[in-house]
Write a protein that holds these residues in place. Structure first.
Motif, mmCIF file in Angstrom:
data_model
loop_
_atom_site.group_PDB
_atom_site.id
_atom_site.type_symbol
_atom_site.label_atom_id
_atom_site.label_comp_id
_atom_site.label_asym_id
_atom_site.label_seq_id
_atom_site.Cartn_x
_atom_site.Cartn_y
_atom_site.Cartn_z
ATOM 1 N N GLY A 86 0.762 -1.238 0.000
ATOM 2 C CA GLY A 86 0.000 0.000 0.000
ATOM 3 C C GLY A 86 0.793 1.289 0.000
ATOM 4 O O GLY A 86 0.220 2.343 0.227
ATOM 5 N N ASP A 87 2.083 1.259 -0.223
ATOM 6 C CA ASP A 87 2.865 2.496 -0.251
ATOM 7 C C ASP A 87 3.605 2.589 -1.567
ATOM 8 O O ASP A 87 4.604 1.898 -1.773
ATOM 9 C CB ASP A 87 3.841 2.542 0.923
ATOM 10 N N LYS A 88 3.114 3.444 -2.455
ATOM 11 C CA LYS A 88 3.714 3.544 -3.790
ATOM 12 C C LYS A 88 5.049 4.259 -3.796
ATOM 13 O O LYS A 88 5.698 4.335 -4.835
ATOM 14 C CB LYS A 88 2.734 4.202 -4.749
ATOM 15 N N SER A 89 5.496 4.782 -2.657
ATOM 16 C CA SER A 89 6.836 5.376 -2.607
ATOM 17 C C SER A 89 7.902 4.279 -2.560
ATOM 18 O O SER A 89 9.083 4.544 -2.769
ATOM 19 C CB SER A 89 6.978 6.312 -1.400
ATOM 20 N N VAL A 90 7.460 3.050 -2.289
ATOM 21 C CA VAL A 90 8.353 1.884 -2.300
ATOM 22 C C VAL A 90 8.248 1.255 -3.685
ATOM 23 O O VAL A 90 7.153 1.011 -4.183
ATOM 24 C CB VAL A 90 7.944 0.861 -1.210
ATOM 25 N N SER A 91 9.390 1.000 -4.314
ATOM 26 C CA SER A 91 9.397 0.401 -5.654
ATOM 27 C C SER A 91 8.932 -1.050 -5.593
ATOM 28 O O SER A 91 8.961 -1.683 -4.535
ATOM 29 C CB SER A 91 10.800 0.463 -6.260
ATOM 30 N N ARG A 92 8.539 -1.568 -6.760
ATOM 31 C CA ARG A 92 8.099 -2.975 -6.821
ATOM 32 C C ARG A 92 9.184 -3.893 -6.264
ATOM 33 O O ARG A 92 8.893 -4.814 -5.514
ATOM 34 C CB ARG A 92 7.754 -3.346 -8.252
ATOM 35 N N LYS A 93 10.408 -3.681 -6.683
ATOM 36 C CA LYS A 93 11.583 -4.371 -6.137
ATOM 37 C C LYS A 93 12.537 -3.266 -5.700
ATOM 38 O O LYS A 93 13.276 -2.721 -6.500
ATOM 39 C CB LYS A 93 12.253 -5.255 -7.191
ATOM 40 N N HIS A 94 12.509 -2.940 -4.429
ATOM 41 C CA HIS A 94 13.200 -1.748 -3.943
ATOM 42 C C HIS A 94 14.664 -2.006 -3.574
ATOM 43 O O HIS A 94 15.547 -1.277 -3.991
ATOM 44 C CB HIS A 94 12.446 -1.178 -2.732
ATOM 45 N N CYS A 95 14.893 -3.030 -2.762
ATOM 46 C CA CYS A 95 16.267 -3.318 -2.336
ATOM 47 C C CYS A 95 16.394 -4.796 -2.019
ATOM 48 O O CYS A 95 15.410 -5.526 -2.020
ATOM 49 C CB CYS A 95 16.649 -2.480 -1.114
ATOM 50 N N ARG A 96 17.629 -5.198 -1.771
ATOM 51 C CA ARG A 96 17.812 -6.587 -1.342
ATOM 52 C C ARG A 96 18.774 -6.626 -0.179
ATOM 53 O O ARG A 96 19.626 -5.751 -0.002
ATOM 54 C CB ARG A 96 18.259 -7.468 -2.483
ATOM 55 N N PHE A 97 18.606 -7.664 0.635
ATOM 56 C CA PHE A 97 19.456 -7.924 1.791
ATOM 57 C C PHE A 97 20.170 -9.241 1.537
ATOM 58 O O PHE A 97 19.590 -10.169 0.969
ATOM 59 C CB PHE A 97 18.611 -8.042 3.063
ATOM 60 N N PHE A 98 21.418 -9.330 1.976
ATOM 61 C CA PHE A 98 22.164 -10.575 1.840
ATOM 62 C C PHE A 98 23.257 -10.617 2.895
ATOM 63 O O PHE A 98 23.561 -9.606 3.535
ATOM 64 C CB PHE A 98 22.748 -10.728 0.426
ATOM 65 N N CYS A 99 23.815 -11.804 3.103
ATOM 66 C CA CYS A 99 24.895 -11.995 4.068
ATOM 67 C C CYS A 99 26.175 -12.385 3.352
ATOM 68 O O CYS A 99 26.135 -13.116 2.357
ATOM 69 C CB CYS A 99 24.555 -13.110 5.056
ATOM 70 N N ARG A 100 27.271 -11.922 3.862
ATOM 71 C CA ARG A 100 28.617 -12.358 3.460
ATOM 72 C C ARG A 100 29.380 -12.575 4.747
ATOM 73 O O ARG A 100 29.518 -11.633 5.541
ATOM 74 C CB ARG A 100 29.346 -11.304 2.615
ATOM 75 N N ASN A 102 29.913 -13.108 8.342
ATOM 76 C CA ASN A 102 29.049 -12.824 9.488
ATOM 77 C C ASN A 102 28.432 -11.432 9.410
ATOM 78 O O ASN A 102 28.083 -10.854 10.425
ATOM 79 C CB ASN A 102 29.851 -12.964 10.794
ATOM 80 N N THR A 103 28.327 -10.893 8.215
ATOM 81 C CA THR A 103 27.838 -9.528 8.033
ATOM 82 C C THR A 103 26.622 -9.504 7.117
ATOM 83 O O THR A 103 26.595 -10.179 6.093
ATOM 84 C CB THR A 103 28.956 -8.642 7.432
ATOM 85 N N CYS A 104 25.615 -8.701 7.494
ATOM 86 C CA CYS A 104 24.426 -8.485 6.666
ATOM 87 C C CYS A 104 24.613 -7.189 5.883
ATOM 88 O O CYS A 104 25.204 -6.237 6.378
ATOM 89 C CB CYS A 104 23.179 -8.358 7.530
ATOM 90 N N TYR A 105 24.077 -7.159 4.655
ATOM 91 C CA TYR A 105 24.199 -5.997 3.784
ATOM 92 C C TYR A 105 22.840 -5.627 3.216
ATOM 93 O O TYR A 105 21.966 -6.477 3.072
ATOM 94 C CB TYR A 105 25.121 -6.302 2.592
ATOM 95 N N VAL A 106 22.693 -4.344 2.846
ATOM 96 C CA VAL A 106 21.544 -3.855 2.088
ATOM 97 C C VAL A 106 22.081 -3.281 0.784
ATOM 98 O O VAL A 106 23.145 -2.661 0.752
ATOM 99 C CB VAL A 106 20.716 -2.793 2.861
ATOM 100 N N GLU A 107 21.333 -3.506 -0.304
ATOM 101 C CA GLU A 107 21.715 -3.022 -1.631
ATOM 102 C C GLU A 107 20.464 -2.468 -2.313
ATOM 103 O O GLU A 107 19.446 -3.155 -2.394
ATOM 104 C CB GLU A 107 22.289 -4.174 -2.452
ATOM 105 N N ASP A 108 20.528 -1.233 -2.780
ATOM 106 C CA ASP A 108 19.413 -0.642 -3.513
ATOM 107 C C ASP A 108 19.336 -1.273 -4.893
ATOM 108 O O ASP A 108 20.360 -1.563 -5.509
ATOM 109 C CB ASP A 108 19.602 0.876 -3.640
ATOM 110 N N LEU A 109 18.132 -1.509 -5.384
ATOM 111 C CA LEU A 109 17.942 -2.118 -6.702
ATOM 112 C C LEU A 109 17.484 -1.071 -7.720
ATOM 113 O O LEU A 109 16.543 -1.288 -8.468
ATOM 114 C CB LEU A 109 16.941 -3.281 -6.612
ATOM 115 N N ASN A 110 18.199 0.060 -7.726
ATOM 116 C CA ASN A 110 17.880 1.175 -8.633
ATOM 117 C C ASN A 110 16.430 1.622 -8.469
ATOM 118 O O ASN A 110 15.727 1.883 -9.439
ATOM 119 C CB ASN A 110 18.190 0.815 -10.090
ATOM 120 N N SER A 111 15.995 1.704 -7.218
ATOM 121 C CA SER A 111 14.629 2.112 -6.914
ATOM 122 C C SER A 111 14.436 3.590 -7.240
ATOM 123 O O SER A 111 15.386 4.371 -7.240
ATOM 124 C CB SER A 111 14.333 1.866 -5.433
#
Length: 150
Positions: A86-100, A102-111
């Motif tokens: 319900g929030d169109k300010s968030v892209s359909r595929k906005h970002c992704r999270f992953f681990c490398r 023992n560390t978690c990361y966030v990456e923008d998906l060109n939102s």
């Protein structure tokens, strides 16, 4: 005799840009190549992990997901693991999270409205920790849990 009225040509007016004319687009040089699956890179099975995000405006609202593989956050339920409805300010595929490791990361998906970590624009994958604030468009979440392990 009736006088005939002829419209005189008017000099062209210069268009003054307004905010409606502005279009924000990701800068091409900031594009990040997809990061390969950890098993393909290291030859080891991915580690088990857990990511829990808490809504800043509603402390009873949580988003959680396992981190055995990259996790996509966005508003499109059919292609995302964590869905902001319900929030169109968030892209359909906005970002992704992953681990490398023992560390978690966030990456923008060109939102369209970008991803921000503690107020800073995420242009390349960034480490996230418990307590970090993430903003996706108008939605702000805090990292409540981000654990990796075997």
């Amino acid at each position: 005799m009736e006088e005939e009225t002829v419209a005189k040509p008017q000099p062209p007016t210069e268009h003054v840009p307004t905010p409606n004319d502005w279009v924000v687009q990701p800068i091409a040089s900031s594009r990040v190549e997809p990061i390969q699956d950890e098993e393909a890179v290291t030859g080891e099975a991915p580690k088990k992990g857990l990511l829990v995000l808490q809504d800043v405006t509603d402390s009873n609202k949580f988003y959680g997901c396992g981190l055995t593989r990259p996790v996509i956050l966005g508003r499109e339920a059919s292609s995302c693991d964590m869905v902001i409805e319900g929030d169109k300010s968030v892209s359909r595929k906005h970002c992704r999270f992953f681990c490398r490791g023992n560390t978690c990361y966030v990456e923008d998906l060109n939102s369209f409205n970008h991803t921000f970590l503690n107020g800073a624009l995420v242009e390349i994958p960034q480490k996230i920790r418990v307590g970090d604030h993430l903003r996706f468009g108008m939605v702000e979440l805090v990292v409540a849990e981000c654990e990796t392990g075997s």
